[in-house]
Design a protein around this motif. Structure first.
Motif, short mmCIF file in Angstrom:
data_model
loop_
_atom_site.label_atom_id
_atom_site.label_comp_id
_atom_site.label_asym_id
_atom_site.label_seq_id
_atom_site.Cartn_x
_atom_site.Cartn_y
_atom_site.Cartn_z
N TRP A 171 0.83 -1.19 0.00
CA TRP A 171 0.00 0.00 0.00
C TRP A 171 0.88 1.26 0.00
O TRP A 171 1.97 1.25 0.56
CB TRP A 171 -0.88 0.06 1.25
CG TRP A 171 -1.87 -1.04 1.40
CD1 TRP A 171 -3.18 -1.03 1.05
CD2 TRP A 171 -1.64 -2.31 2.04
NE1 TRP A 171 -3.78 -2.22 1.40
CE2 TRP A 171 -2.86 -3.02 2.00
CE3 TRP A 171 -0.51 -2.91 2.62
CZ2 TRP A 171 -2.99 -4.30 2.53
CZ3 TRP A 171 -0.64 -4.20 3.13
CH2 TRP A 171 -1.86 -4.88 3.09
N ASP A 198 -4.40 9.82 2.23
CA ASP A 198 -5.06 8.72 1.55
C ASP A 198 -4.16 7.49 1.63
O ASP A 198 -2.94 7.62 1.84
CB ASP A 198 -5.32 9.07 0.08
CG ASP A 198 -6.40 8.20 -0.56
OD1 ASP A 198 -6.81 7.20 0.07
OD2 ASP A 198 -6.82 8.50 -1.70
N ARG A 247 -3.60 3.87 -0.68
CA ARG A 247 -4.00 3.17 -1.89
C ARG A 247 -3.23 1.85 -2.03
O ARG A 247 -2.01 1.83 -1.92
CB ARG A 247 -3.71 4.03 -3.13
CG ARG A 247 -4.16 5.46 -3.03
CD ARG A 247 -5.66 5.60 -2.90
NE ARG A 247 -6.37 5.06 -4.04
CZ ARG A 247 -7.71 5.14 -4.21
NH1 ARG A 247 -8.44 5.73 -3.28
NH2 ARG A 247 -8.27 4.63 -5.27
N ARG A 248 -3.95 0.77 -2.24
CA ARG A 248 -3.31 -0.52 -2.49
C ARG A 248 -2.82 -0.54 -3.94
O ARG A 248 -3.57 -0.20 -4.85
CB ARG A 248 -4.29 -1.66 -2.26
CG ARG A 248 -3.72 -3.05 -2.55
CD ARG A 248 -4.77 -4.13 -2.29
NE ARG A 248 -5.95 -3.92 -3.12
CZ ARG A 248 -6.08 -4.37 -4.37
NH1 ARG A 248 -5.10 -5.07 -4.94
NH2 ARG A 248 -7.18 -4.13 -5.05
N TYR A 249 -1.56 -0.97 -4.15
CA TYR A 249 -1.04 -1.03 -5.51
C TYR A 249 -0.51 -2.39 -5.90
O TYR A 249 -0.09 -2.60 -7.04
CB TYR A 249 0.05 0.03 -5.73
CG TYR A 249 1.28 -0.10 -4.86
CD1 TYR A 249 2.34 -0.91 -5.23
CD2 TYR A 249 1.39 0.62 -3.68
CE1 TYR A 249 3.49 -1.01 -4.45
CE2 TYR A 249 2.52 0.53 -2.88
CZ TYR A 249 3.56 -0.29 -3.28
OH TYR A 249 4.69 -0.39 -2.50
N TRP A 289 -6.86 -7.78 -2.61
CA TRP A 289 -7.66 -6.66 -2.10
C TRP A 289 -8.20 -6.92 -0.69
O TRP A 289 -8.52 -5.98 0.05
CB TRP A 289 -8.84 -6.40 -3.04
CG TRP A 289 -9.81 -7.55 -3.12
CD1 TRP A 289 -9.80 -8.59 -4.00
CD2 TRP A 289 -10.93 -7.79 -2.25
NE1 TRP A 289 -10.82 -9.47 -3.75
CE2 TRP A 289 -11.54 -9.00 -2.68
CE3 TRP A 289 -11.48 -7.12 -1.15
CZ2 TRP A 289 -12.67 -9.53 -2.05
CZ3 TRP A 289 -12.61 -7.65 -0.53
CH2 TRP A 289 -13.18 -8.85 -0.98
N TYR A 304 -1.22 6.22 -7.96
CA TYR A 304 -1.82 4.95 -7.52
C TYR A 304 -3.31 5.07 -7.21
O TYR A 304 -3.83 4.41 -6.32
CB TYR A 304 -1.09 4.38 -6.31
CG TYR A 304 0.30 3.87 -6.61
CD1 TYR A 304 0.67 3.46 -7.89
CD2 TYR A 304 1.26 3.78 -5.61
CE1 TYR A 304 1.94 2.99 -8.16
CE2 TYR A 304 2.54 3.30 -5.88
CZ TYR A 304 2.86 2.90 -7.16
OH TYR A 304 4.12 2.41 -7.44
N GLY A 305 -4.00 5.97 -7.91
CA GLY A 305 -5.45 6.08 -7.76
C GLY A 305 -5.92 7.18 -6.83
O GLY A 305 -7.13 7.35 -6.63
N ILE A 306 -5.02 7.97 -6.25
CA ILE A 306 -5.45 9.09 -5.41
C ILE A 306 -6.23 10.08 -6.26
O ILE A 306 -5.99 10.21 -7.46
CB ILE A 306 -4.22 9.76 -4.74
CG1 ILE A 306 -4.66 10.73 -3.64
CG2 ILE A 306 -3.35 10.46 -5.77
CD1 ILE A 306 -3.50 11.31 -2.85
N SER A 307 -7.17 10.78 -5.67
CA SER A 307 -8.00 11.71 -6.44
C SER A 307 -7.16 12.88 -6.95
O SER A 307 -6.13 13.23 -6.37
CB SER A 307 -9.14 12.25 -5.57
OG SER A 307 -8.65 13.18 -4.61
#
Length: 243
Positions: A148, A159, A161-163, A167, A216-219
């Motif tokens: 993560w 935040d 985020r799992r990368y 899951w 990695y998917g952060i907004s």
């Protein structure tokens, strides 16, 4: 407020991180301008954020006559207890000449090549050179089932985020909080990557500075705030997104 966003030679954003930065900074009213190489930037206003790879960010700071350590933060002294494995610095050529040190994980500070395991001679193809002896980090092998990225801004978790990995696994939040508290020399914005090893321990993988970092998917909005916090610290300017 202005932000320079790195592109490739065809004018496309150089990766998804640049695009996410563009979306977030544009939302907050930043005027954005594309660039290919920081050497091409002719305006020298330190408050103008530069989004790009480590090399271009370092170039920009040199142009602004701002000192930035050659070494990235990677493995801070305060966080060694959270690594749970031996990590040391060396060079490619030194390692190549010492076969007894092989079967380890290596990486460069500047992301010159992707981190990899070296176990035999073929693993050195493309990374060893007679012209330059590249500095590297070496690490004892540790298998991480899941990894993560924890984005930290102004001492708070922005935040997570799992990368990599499954899951449905979870890490020990208390370990993350303890590491954050121990990292007293932390910058305004950075990331701590944690992994779950085969013993189900939450282990620090590495630390990454906030100036050139995978999303990695952060907004987009959080990424813009994250970049602004670190750039303002590096340049001793106002963080207009400090809210």
């Amino acid at each position: 407020m202005k932000a320079y966003i790195q592109t490739s030679e065809n004018g496309e954003f150089y990766n998804v991180n640049a695009f996410i930065a563009y979306e977030g900074l544009s939302h907050f009213g930043f005027e954005t301008e594309k660039y290919i190489d920081a050497d091409d930037l002719i305006d020298f206003h330190p408050e103008d954020i530069v989004v790009g790879g480590i090399g271009n960010v370092r170039k920009r700071l040199r142009h602004l006559k701002i000192f930035h350590p050659e070494k990235e933060i990677d493995y801070p002294e305060e966080l060694k207890p959270f690594l749970k494995r031996k990590i040391w610095s060396s060079t490619i050529n030194t390692l190549f000449e010492n076969k007894d040190k092989w079967n380890i994980f290596i990486k460069t500070e500047t992301k010159l090549f992707a981190g990899k395991i070296v176990a035999d001679e073929k693993d050195f193809l493309g990374i060893i050179s007679d012209d330059r002896d590249t500095e590297i980090w070496c690490s004892e092998l540790m298998n991480f089932k899941t990894e993560w990225r924890c984005f930290i801004r102004y001492g708070e978790i922005l935040d997570i985020r799992r990368y990599k990995g499954a899951w449905d696994t979870a890490f020990d939040v208390k370990t993350v909080q303890s590491a954050l508290e121990a990292f007293t020399s932390r910058p305004r914005a950075f990331a701590m990557d944690f992994g779950l090893n085969n013993n189900n321990e939450t282990v620090l993988v590495e630390v990454n500075d906030g100036h050139s970092l995978g999303t990695y998917g952060i907004s987009a909005l959080n990424y813009a705030k994250f970049l602004s916090a670190r750039w303002s610290e590096l340049t001793s300017t106002e963080d207009y997104l400090n809210f």
